[in-house]
Design a protein around this motif. Sequence first.
Motif, PDB file in Angstrom:
ATOM      1  N   ALA A 124      11.808  -5.626 -35.035  1.00  0.00           N
ATOM      2  CA  ALA A 124      11.865  -4.426 -35.878  1.00  0.00           C
ATOM      3  C   ALA A 124      10.495  -3.764 -35.969  1.00  0.00           C
ATOM      4  O   ALA A 124      10.385  -2.534 -35.873  1.00  0.00           O
ATOM      5  CB  ALA A 124      12.365  -4.789 -37.271  1.00  0.00           C
ATOM      6  N   ASN A 125       9.462  -4.562 -36.136  1.00  0.00           N
ATOM      7  CA  ASN A 125       8.099  -4.014 -36.231  1.00  0.00           C
ATOM      8  C   ASN A 125       7.689  -3.320 -34.936  1.00  0.00           C
ATOM      9  O   ASN A 125       7.019  -2.293 -34.958  1.00  0.00           O
ATOM     10  CB  ASN A 125       7.096  -5.113 -36.597  1.00  0.00           C
ATOM     11  N   THR A 126       8.105  -3.866 -33.797  1.00  0.00           N
ATOM     12  CA  THR A 126       7.790  -3.258 -32.498  1.00  0.00           C
ATOM     13  C   THR A 126       8.312  -1.834 -32.427  1.00  0.00           C
ATOM     14  O   THR A 126       7.656  -0.949 -31.883  1.00  0.00           O
ATOM     15  CB  THR A 126       8.403  -4.096 -31.352  1.00  0.00           C
ATOM     16  N   TYR A 127       9.471  -1.596 -32.982  1.00  0.00           N
ATOM     17  CA  TYR A 127      10.106  -0.282 -32.905  1.00  0.00           C
ATOM     18  C   TYR A 127       9.985   0.526 -34.190  1.00  0.00           C
ATOM     19  O   TYR A 127      10.607   1.581 -34.321  1.00  0.00           O
ATOM     20  CB  TYR A 127      11.582  -0.443 -32.511  1.00  0.00           C
ATOM     21  N   GLY A 128       9.192   0.022 -35.128  1.00  0.00           N
ATOM     22  CA  GLY A 128       8.976   0.757 -36.371  1.00  0.00           C
ATOM     23  C   GLY A 128      10.211   0.879 -37.238  1.00  0.00           C
ATOM     24  O   GLY A 128      10.395   1.876 -37.937  1.00  0.00           O
ATOM     25  N   LYS A 129      11.053  -0.124 -37.207  1.00  0.00           N
ATOM     26  CA  LYS A 129      12.302  -0.099 -37.968  1.00  0.00           C
ATOM     27  C   LYS A 129      12.240  -1.101 -39.121  1.00  0.00           C
ATOM     28  O   LYS A 129      11.638  -2.158 -39.003  1.00  0.00           O
ATOM     29  CB  LYS A 129      13.501  -0.462 -37.075  1.00  0.00           C
ATOM     30  N   PRO A 130      12.904  -0.777 -40.223  1.00  0.00           N
ATOM     31  CA  PRO A 130      12.990  -1.760 -41.314  1.00  0.00           C
ATOM     32  C   PRO A 130      13.977  -2.863 -40.938  1.00  0.00           C
ATOM     33  O   PRO A 130      14.869  -2.651 -40.112  1.00  0.00           O
ATOM     34  CB  PRO A 130      13.522  -0.937 -42.489  1.00  0.00           C
ATOM     35  N   VAL A 131      13.817  -4.007 -41.539  1.00  0.00           N
ATOM     36  CA  VAL A 131      14.737  -5.124 -41.286  1.00  0.00           C
ATOM     37  C   VAL A 131      14.935  -5.894 -42.588  1.00  0.00           C
ATOM     38  O   VAL A 131      14.017  -6.002 -43.402  1.00  0.00           O
ATOM     39  CB  VAL A 131      14.210  -6.044 -40.154  1.00  0.00           C
ATOM     40  N   SER A 132      16.143  -6.369 -42.781  1.00  0.00           N
ATOM     41  CA  SER A 132      16.435  -7.148 -43.981  1.00  0.00           C
ATOM     42  C   SER A 132      16.985  -8.517 -43.575  1.00  0.00           C
ATOM     43  O   SER A 132      17.577  -8.665 -42.521  1.00  0.00           O
ATOM     44  CB  SER A 132      17.456  -6.421 -44.866  1.00  0.00           C
TER      45      SER A 132
ATOM     46  N   GLN B  92      15.944 -30.455 -40.525  1.00  0.00           N
ATOM     47  CA  GLN B  92      14.674 -29.833 -40.142  1.00  0.00           C
ATOM     48  C   GLN B  92      14.851 -28.881 -38.964  1.00  0.00           C
ATOM     49  O   GLN B  92      14.223 -27.830 -38.906  1.00  0.00           O
ATOM     50  CB  GLN B  92      13.596 -30.881 -39.826  1.00  0.00           C
ATOM     51  N   GLU B  93      15.735 -29.215 -38.039  1.00  0.00           N
ATOM     52  CA  GLU B  93      16.023 -28.315 -36.928  1.00  0.00           C
ATOM     53  C   GLU B  93      16.605 -26.996 -37.440  1.00  0.00           C
ATOM     54  O   GLU B  93      16.229 -25.916 -36.986  1.00  0.00           O
ATOM     55  CB  GLU B  93      16.998 -28.973 -35.952  1.00  0.00           C
ATOM     56  N   THR B  94      17.509 -27.084 -38.399  1.00  0.00           N
ATOM     57  CA  THR B  94      18.111 -25.887 -38.983  1.00  0.00           C
ATOM     58  C   THR B  94      17.049 -25.031 -39.667  1.00  0.00           C
ATOM     59  O   THR B  94      17.022 -23.811 -39.498  1.00  0.00           O
ATOM     60  CB  THR B  94      19.218 -26.272 -39.990  1.00  0.00           C
ATOM     61  N   VAL B  95      16.176 -25.655 -40.433  1.00  0.00           N
ATOM     62  CA  VAL B  95      15.113 -24.917 -41.117  1.00  0.00           C
ATOM     63  C   VAL B  95      14.203 -24.244 -40.097  1.00  0.00           C
ATOM     64  O   VAL B  95      13.887 -23.056 -40.215  1.00  0.00           O
ATOM     65  CB  VAL B  95      14.299 -25.841 -42.053  1.00  0.00           C
ATOM     66  N   ASN B  96      13.786 -24.970 -39.082  1.00  0.00           N
ATOM     67  CA  ASN B  96      12.884 -24.412 -38.071  1.00  0.00           C
ATOM     68  C   ASN B  96      13.534 -23.278 -37.284  1.00  0.00           C
ATOM     69  O   ASN B  96      12.891 -22.255 -36.999  1.00  0.00           O
ATOM     70  CB  ASN B  96      12.389 -25.503 -37.126  1.00  0.00           C
ATOM     71  N   LEU B  97      14.801 -23.445 -36.921  1.00  0.00           N
ATOM     72  CA  LEU B  97      15.508 -22.376 -36.211  1.00  0.00           C
ATOM     73  C   LEU B  97      15.640 -21.134 -37.093  1.00  0.00           C
ATOM     74  O   LEU B  97      15.536 -20.007 -36.608  1.00  0.00           O
ATOM     75  CB  LEU B  97      16.883 -22.850 -35.753  1.00  0.00           C
ATOM     76  N   GLY B  98      15.865 -21.344 -38.372  1.00  0.00           N
ATOM     77  CA  GLY B  98      15.943 -20.224 -39.302  1.00  0.00           C
ATOM     78  C   GLY B  98      14.631 -19.459 -39.381  1.00  0.00           C
ATOM     79  O   GLY B  98      14.620 -18.225 -39.364  1.00  0.00           O
TER      80      GLY B  98
ATOM     81  N   GLU C 201      11.369 -14.668 -37.828  1.00  0.00           N
ATOM     82  CA  GLU C 201      10.175 -14.129 -37.162  1.00  0.00           C
ATOM     83  C   GLU C 201      10.543 -13.230 -35.984  1.00  0.00           C
ATOM     84  O   GLU C 201       9.967 -12.144 -35.821  1.00  0.00           O
ATOM     85  CB  GLU C 201       9.270 -15.271 -36.695  1.00  0.00           C
ATOM     86  N   LEU C 202      11.498 -13.651 -35.160  1.00  0.00           N
ATOM     87  CA  LEU C 202      11.904 -12.851 -34.000  1.00  0.00           C
ATOM     88  C   LEU C 202      12.481 -11.501 -34.414  1.00  0.00           C
ATOM     89  O   LEU C 202      12.159 -10.473 -33.821  1.00  0.00           O
ATOM     90  CB  LEU C 202      12.917 -13.618 -33.145  1.00  0.00           C
ATOM     91  N   HIS C 203      13.325 -11.499 -35.411  1.00  0.00           N
ATOM     92  CA  HIS C 203      13.925 -10.245 -35.863  1.00  0.00           C
ATOM     93  C   HIS C 203      12.893  -9.331 -36.508  1.00  0.00           C
ATOM     94  O   HIS C 203      12.931  -8.114 -36.309  1.00  0.00           O
ATOM     95  CB  HIS C 203      15.091 -10.524 -36.806  1.00  0.00           C
ATOM     96  N   ALA C 204      11.984  -9.890 -37.284  1.00  0.00           N
ATOM     97  CA  ALA C 204      10.940  -9.073 -37.903  1.00  0.00           C
ATOM     98  C   ALA C 204      10.020  -8.484 -36.835  1.00  0.00           C
ATOM     99  O   ALA C 204       9.672  -7.299 -36.889  1.00  0.00           O
ATOM    100  CB  ALA C 204      10.137  -9.905 -38.901  1.00  0.00           C
ATOM    101  N   ASN C 205       9.635  -9.287 -35.860  1.00  0.00           N
ATOM    102  CA  ASN C 205       8.762  -8.792 -34.792  1.00  0.00           C
ATOM    103  C   ASN C 205       9.437  -7.693 -33.985  1.00  0.00           C
ATOM    104  O   ASN C 205       8.805  -6.694 -33.622  1.00  0.00           O
ATOM    105  CB  ASN C 205       8.325  -9.940 -33.874  1.00  0.00           C
TER     106      ASN C 205
ATOM    107  N   VAL D 169       6.152 -12.163 -42.751  1.00  0.00           N
ATOM    108  CA  VAL D 169       6.293 -11.327 -41.559  1.00  0.00           C
ATOM    109  C   VAL D 169       6.744  -9.905 -41.880  1.00  0.00           C
ATOM    110  O   VAL D 169       6.960  -9.104 -40.978  1.00  0.00           O
ATOM    111  CB  VAL D 169       7.227 -11.961 -40.497  1.00  0.00           C
ATOM    112  N   GLY D 170       6.886  -9.591 -43.160  1.00  0.00           N
ATOM    113  CA  GLY D 170       7.148  -8.218 -43.546  1.00  0.00           C
ATOM    114  C   GLY D 170       8.599  -7.785 -43.596  1.00  0.00           C
ATOM    115  O   GLY D 170       8.896  -6.601 -43.453  1.00  0.00           O
TER     116      GLY D 170
END
Length: 167
Positions: free
Chosen positions: A36-44, A19-25, A30-34, A95-96
């Motif tokens: 990227a969204n802050t700077y208007g960049k795509p993220v995969s 569960q820790e692994t799932v939650n950290l994932g 979310e952190l990477h998507a946020n 999160v897009g």
Amino acid sequence: HGSSNGQSSSSGTGGTNYQETVNLGKEWIELHANSANTYGKPVSLNGFGIVGKDSQNYYQPFNSTEVGTDTDQAVATTNQQAQAYDDWLTTAIKVGINGITQYQWGQTGLESQSGSVVDDSNDYHKPDGSDSSSGYSPDDGYAVYSEQAKQVLQSAANQQNQKSGQA
């Protein structure tokens, strides 16, 4: 363009770490998507995976040259692997995240050809327990062979296609 690579830690993903692994994932996605969204960049989202029981003996620990020697490696059950992928992909779509590539799709029934990496020897990995000589795709421990996990991946692909107008 940014990408987030979410392979699990070397401490294992099964048992109490699951569960820790799932939650950290999910947090990582979310952190990477946020960001990227802050700077208007795509993220995969790519390079994510959890070692499952089907591939346990072929797990290649990080920074190791020995395959299958990490006998203390906790691995996920088939249900846990599928649920983790479902949680991560649901988070990514919510999160897009612009694209998703699962690390290692496991395929059976392949034919070995000269120069290929397909192994059709009888002593190689047989996720279904059979002793048939049909070839299996390469597996460093992260290959997905379970139909349950593959259905989760296909569902996420369909959702991504709908978002992009490709459905």
